[in-house]
Structures are given as C-alpha cells and as structure tokens.
Write a protein that holds these residues in place. Structure first.
Motif, PDB file in Angstrom:
ATOM      1  N   MET A   1       0.841  -1.187   0.000  1.00 27.81           N
ATOM      2  CA  MET A   1       0.000   0.000   0.000  1.00 27.81           C
ATOM      3  C   MET A   1       0.877   1.238   0.000  1.00 27.81           C
ATOM      4  O   MET A   1       1.800   1.373   0.787  1.00 27.81           O
ATOM      5  CB  MET A   1      -0.889   0.030   1.247  1.00 27.81           C
ATOM      6  N   SER A   2       0.627   2.169  -0.903  1.00 26.96           N
ATOM      7  CA  SER A   2       1.373   3.413  -0.953  1.00 26.96           C
ATOM      8  C   SER A   2       0.588   4.521  -0.273  1.00 26.96           C
ATOM      9  O   SER A   2      -0.625   4.594  -0.381  1.00 26.96           O
ATOM     10  CB  SER A   2       1.662   3.794  -2.411  1.00 26.96           C
ATOM     11  N   GLN A   3       1.318   5.377   0.426  1.00 25.49           N
ATOM     12  CA  GLN A   3       0.720   6.505   1.101  1.00 25.49           C
ATOM     13  C   GLN A   3       1.270   7.787   0.514  1.00 25.49           C
ATOM     14  O   GLN A   3       2.447   7.870   0.153  1.00 25.49           O
ATOM     15  CB  GLN A   3       1.015   6.460   2.611  1.00 25.49           C
ATOM     16  N   PRO A   4       0.443   8.836   0.393  1.00 24.97           N
ATOM     17  CA  PRO A   4       0.944  10.105  -0.109  1.00 24.97           C
ATOM     18  C   PRO A   4       1.945  10.711   0.856  1.00 24.97           C
ATOM     19  O   PRO A   4       1.840  10.544   2.069  1.00 24.97           O
ATOM     20  CB  PRO A   4      -0.330  10.958  -0.220  1.00 24.97           C
ATOM     21  N   GLN A   5       2.948  11.402   0.305  1.00 24.58           N
ATOM     22  CA  GLN A   5       3.952  12.042   1.138  1.00 24.58           C
ATOM     23  C   GLN A   5       3.334  13.236   1.856  1.00 24.58           C
ATOM     24  O   GLN A   5       2.819  14.159   1.226  1.00 24.58           O
ATOM     25  CB  GLN A   5       5.129  12.505   0.279  1.00 24.58           C
ATOM     26  N   PRO A   6       3.343  13.273   3.207  1.00 23.10           N
ATOM     27  CA  PRO A   6       2.753  14.404   3.916  1.00 23.10           C
ATOM     28  C   PRO A   6       3.642  15.641   3.812  1.00 23.10           C
ATOM     29  O   PRO A   6       4.857  15.538   3.595  1.00 23.10           O
ATOM     30  CB  PRO A   6       2.681  13.903   5.356  1.00 23.10           C
ATOM     31  N   GLN A   7       3.033  16.810   3.946  1.00 22.76           N
ATOM     32  CA  GLN A   7       3.800  18.046   3.948  1.00 22.76           C
ATOM     33  C   GLN A   7       4.596  18.209   5.235  1.00 22.76           C
ATOM     34  O   GLN A   7       5.722  18.708   5.228  1.00 22.76           O
ATOM     35  CB  GLN A   7       2.864  19.246   3.782  1.00 22.76           C
ATOM     36  N   ALA A   8       3.989  17.843   6.352  1.00 29.11           N
ATOM     37  CA  ALA A   8       4.622  18.076   7.641  1.00 29.11           C
ATOM     38  C   ALA A   8       4.180  17.011   8.626  1.00 29.11           C
ATOM     39  O   ALA A   8       3.303  16.185   8.339  1.00 29.11           O
ATOM     40  CB  ALA A   8       4.285  19.469   8.163  1.00 29.11           C
ATOM     41  N   LEU A   9       4.811  17.055   9.785  1.00 28.76           N
ATOM     42  CA  LEU A   9       4.540  16.112  10.848  1.00 28.76           C
ATOM     43  C   LEU A   9       4.165  16.890  12.108  1.00 28.76           C
ATOM     44  O   LEU A   9       4.854  17.841  12.492  1.00 28.76           O
ATOM     45  CB  LEU A   9       5.788  15.270  11.116  1.00 28.76           C
ATOM     46  N   LEU A  10       3.059  16.486  12.731  1.00 31.49           N
ATOM     47  CA  LEU A  10       2.654  17.014  14.028  1.00 31.49           C
ATOM     48  C   LEU A  10       2.865  15.906  15.055  1.00 31.49           C
ATOM     49  O   LEU A  10       2.268  14.837  14.943  1.00 31.49           O
ATOM     50  CB  LEU A  10       1.193  17.455  14.010  1.00 31.49           C
ATOM     51  N   VAL A  11       3.710  16.153  16.032  1.00 33.95           N
ATOM     52  CA  VAL A  11       4.051  15.142  17.035  1.00 33.95           C
ATOM     53  C   VAL A  11       3.543  15.605  18.394  1.00 33.95           C
ATOM     54  O   VAL A  11       3.840  16.722  18.844  1.00 33.95           O
ATOM     55  CB  VAL A  11       5.575  14.901  17.087  1.00 33.95           C
ATOM     56  N   LEU A  12       2.764  14.744  19.032  1.00 32.67           N
ATOM     57  CA  LEU A  12       2.243  14.981  20.375  1.00 32.67           C
ATOM     58  C   LEU A  12       2.912  13.961  21.290  1.00 32.67           C
ATOM     59  O   LEU A  12       2.437  12.845  21.462  1.00 32.67           O
ATOM     60  CB  LEU A  12       0.723  14.818  20.386  1.00 32.67           C
ATOM     61  N   PRO A  13       4.056  14.332  21.896  1.00 32.68           N
ATOM     62  CA  PRO A  13       4.900  13.331  22.575  1.00 32.68           C
ATOM     63  C   PRO A  13       4.513  13.075  24.023  1.00 32.68           C
ATOM     64  O   PRO A  13       4.021  13.955  24.732  1.00 32.68           O
ATOM     65  CB  PRO A  13       6.292  13.963  22.484  1.00 32.68           C
ATOM     66  N   HIS A  14       4.717  11.843  24.434  1.00 32.76           N
ATOM     67  CA  HIS A  14       4.611  11.410  25.830  1.00 32.76           C
ATOM     68  C   HIS A  14       3.305  11.874  26.485  1.00 32.76           C
ATOM     69  O   HIS A  14       3.299  12.489  27.548  1.00 32.76           O
ATOM     70  CB  HIS A  14       5.811  11.914  26.622  1.00 32.76           C
ATOM     71  N   LEU A  15       2.203  11.576  25.813  1.00 33.72           N
ATOM     72  CA  LEU A  15       0.891  11.878  26.388  1.00 33.72           C
ATOM     73  C   LEU A  15       0.575  10.880  27.488  1.00 33.72           C
ATOM     74  O   LEU A  15       0.734   9.670  27.304  1.00 33.72           O
ATOM     75  CB  LEU A  15      -0.189  11.810  25.307  1.00 33.72           C
ATOM     76  N   ARG A  16       0.119  11.362  28.616  1.00 31.34           N
ATOM     77  CA  ARG A  16      -0.276  10.506  29.729  1.00 31.34           C
ATOM     78  C   ARG A  16      -1.799  10.377  29.709  1.00 31.34           C
ATOM     79  O   ARG A  16      -2.515  11.354  29.918  1.00 31.34           O
ATOM     80  CB  ARG A  16       0.216  11.080  31.056  1.00 31.34           C
ATOM     81  N   ILE A  17      -2.279   9.167  29.452  1.00 28.69           N
ATOM     82  CA  ILE A  17      -3.702   8.907  29.323  1.00 28.69           C
ATOM     83  C   ILE A  17      -4.149   8.050  30.499  1.00 28.69           C
ATOM     84  O   ILE A  17      -3.555   6.998  30.775  1.00 28.69           O
ATOM     85  CB  ILE A  17      -4.029   8.192  27.992  1.00 28.69           C
ATOM     86  N   GLN A  18      -5.175   8.489  31.166  1.00 31.80           N
ATOM     87  CA  GLN A  18      -5.714   7.765  32.317  1.00 31.80           C
ATOM     88  C   GLN A  18      -7.043   7.117  31.953  1.00 31.80           C
ATOM     89  O   GLN A  18      -7.926   7.759  31.388  1.00 31.80           O
ATOM     90  CB  GLN A  18      -5.905   8.712  33.502  1.00 31.80           C
TER      91      GLN A  18
END
Length: 359
Positions: A1-18
């Motif tokens: 499966m091919s995916q389109p190349q994204p323009q940018a990356l949004l990273v939401l790091p080390h989220l603590r989920i309860q």
C-alpha cells in the motif's frame, strides 16, 4: 500500500492517558483499537479548524512508552471494576464490565495545509514560529479531549526528551527525508510502535491449509493469536540421549517479533440506511450502516527498526463495494530480517476480495 507524502509532521509526545479503553473489540483487549486514534485524529482536525488552524490531518502513528492494564494479577486475570451507586429503589446496580488502562504514548500525525488561492503557504522553511504556535494549539486542544475514552493528564518533564508538541516539515527529497526520520525516531525511544502485519495472517492461512484444506481466515487468526506448543525435533533429527523433549511454538521462533491480534476496522452487515431513518443514531444527518469488527495481525516494533515515516502511519480506507471500512499501515519488513515471515511463509499479496466473505 502506498501513502501520499505528507507536507509536515505534528508530534504529540509522551501523552499521559488515564483510564483509556482496554477492550479494543469483542475479541481482543490490552490496547485501544487503532480506529480510536484515527477517530481522535478527525475530531482533532475539526476542533483545530474552529481554532483557526488550517491543517488537514491524514494519518496517525502510535508509539507506546508505558502501559498499565487495570487487572488483577495472577494465572487468571480479570478487570478491576467499579461498584456503581445503588438504584433509585435501593437495589444493587448491575455491574457493566469495563476494561481500563493507563498509557503513555506519542502520537505522530501526518498533516498538510488547507491552502486557499489568496493566502501564502505556512508549511515552508522559515515559519518555525507559526509551526510552534499551531503545535501549541493542537496540544492544548487535545488536552481537553478524550483519547480512546481516557483523560489526558498534564505531561511530566522527561530528561532528554521533548514533551511539548512540535511540528516539522517533511522534505521532498527521499534521502533528506530518510535522514531526518532517523533523527525523529530516536526521540520516540524507548517505546514500541504498532504496525500492521496482514501478510502474516495470509502466511499463517497458507501454512494451515497445507495440512487442513478447509482452514479459514478465522482459523488462521485464532491460531496466530495463541501459543501452539508442541514437541520440537532435535537439530540432527535424532532422539535425545536422556529422553528429554524440547517443547515450543514452531510458529513463534526466537526473533519472530511481538505479534498480536488487533481490530483494524469494520465490515458492513447491512445496506446504508437513509439519514434520520434509524432511531437514536449518533448523527441524524448522515446515512447509517450496521457493521462488525474486522481483525488482522499487528506487531509491536521498536521505532529504531522503522525505515520510513510511512511504515509508522495508519490511514483509513473505504471500499463501498465491499462495505469495508478499515485502517491500513505501510509497514513492510526488510527481506531476511523478519523471523515471523520465515516461520509462517508469509504471503506478500493481500486481496480484499478473497480475504473477506460477506455471503
């Protein structure tokens, strides 16, 4: 499966989920379904639009750094349940089994800009301040949302790690993009990324049909979801002198990976019902269709073993002809580096027409 190349990356790091939902489907538990994160991605895009952030979110990757399922420990485990208040007549309320777990995860979202003819592009080099502002808004927006049914707790400082949301451009040049991805993936360690392994399911089916011609995909999935211990032959094929017999799972040799059964979407059970024709539907303005879960196999892979961004990301696909709504992942193991493929003779081709039976 091919995916389109994204323009940018949004990273939401080390989220603590309860108290995230640990029951991913009627047949699996232990981690939220990947559909929970694609749904979160779409909900976040709508909220960002209301906040004036002109981003389109295309695909999401999940890296788990820590997990704690709320269960009793022992040979047999059961979920820790809550006792609800008594009914209005004073009788004991029924217990509804709920699976909960605490998580620390990093979400990696592929994004592009919603361009209009009269506005200049923001996702270009030199606009780092605007990227940082959009990432801050995304992080604050997510803090008020549910992630797989769980609540987002404030992030804790991690020595040597970026815990604040950030954005970066994905270069068009493949060599530069690969180099930058190697720098990104180091920030997601230690942890494990969930990737799709449809090929292992088809390989297990071929293996079973070698001895059981009537084996189905469900048989293959159930077989791959458990340990199948049996007596293993010695290296030279001769009986052991001391009579000792080694036991193990020939389908899970050393180095075969952390393979798990996962739900990947939904398959239609009925035709589309017109909007507003089904009582108590969540949205009365769109058509409604009854569905059931679709299952496949996934693998937990350390981020440093990923070769490209596409191997991490999941994106949703819709096939109206088959009535199939499922998530796809672009992971493909390198030749000769996948023990599971060697053990199961995994097939590289996956045909939805053959894989799903709606009769």
């Amino acid at each position: 499966m091919s995916q389109p190349q994204p323009q940018a990356l949004l990273v939401l790091p080390h989220l603590r989920i309860q108290n995230a939902n640990a029951i991913a489907s009627p047949l699996t538990h232990g981690f939220p379904s990947i559909t929970a994160f694609t749904g979160l991605m779409w909900a976040l895009e709508r909220k960002l639009a209301l906040a004036g952030v002109a981003l389109r979110l295309h695909a999401v990757g999940v890296v788990c750094h820590h997990h704690q399922e709320q269960v009793t420990h022992g040979y047999v485990r059961s979920f820790n349940l809550t006792r609800n208040p008594v009914d209005k007549d004073g009788s004991t309320a029924a217990i509804v089994e709920e699976g909960r777990m605490h998580l620390q995860i990093t979400l990696v979202v592929a994004v592009s800009e919603k361009n209009t003819p009269d506005t200049a592009s923001v996702l270009v080099q030199g606009n780092q301040a605007q990227w940082a502002e959009w990432a801050r808004i995304a992080g604050e927006t997510l803090a008020g949302m549910r992630v797989a049914g769980g609540s987002v707790l404030p992030s804790r400082a991690v020595p040597g790690k970026r815990v604040r949301p950030w954005m970066d451009i994905v270069p068009d040049d493949p060599v530069e993009a690969a180099s930058l991805f190697r720098a990104w993936r180091r920030q997601w360690l230690p942890g494990f990324a969930l990737v799709g392994r449809d090929d292992l399911l088809m390989g297990r089916l071929q293996q079973l049909r070698a001895t059981h011609a009537q084996a189905t995909l469900l048989d293959a999935w159930l077989h791959a979801s458990r340990f199948n211990h049996q007596a293993l032959p010695s290296a030279d094929g001769m009986p052991a002198i001391d009579g000792q017999v080694a036991w193990g799972d020939p389908f899970r040799p050393k180095g075969s990976g952390w393979i798990v059964p996962i739900p990947v979407g939904y398959a239609a059970l009925t035709a589309l019902h017109p909007a507003g024709s089904v009582r108590n539907a969540r949205d009365a303005t769109v058509p409604v269709r009854f569905v059931e879960s679709v299952y496949s196999l996934g693998e937990w892979v350390s981020p440093h073993r990923l070769q490209s961004l596409q191997q991490l990301l999941w994106q949703a696909e819709t096939d109206e002809t088959l009535g199939l709504y499922r998530c796809r992942n672009g992971y493909r193991p390198l030749p000769g580096q996948d023990g599971a493929n060697a053990a199961t003779g995994a097939a590289s081709d996956w045909d939805d027409e053959e894989a799903y039976d709606y009769t």
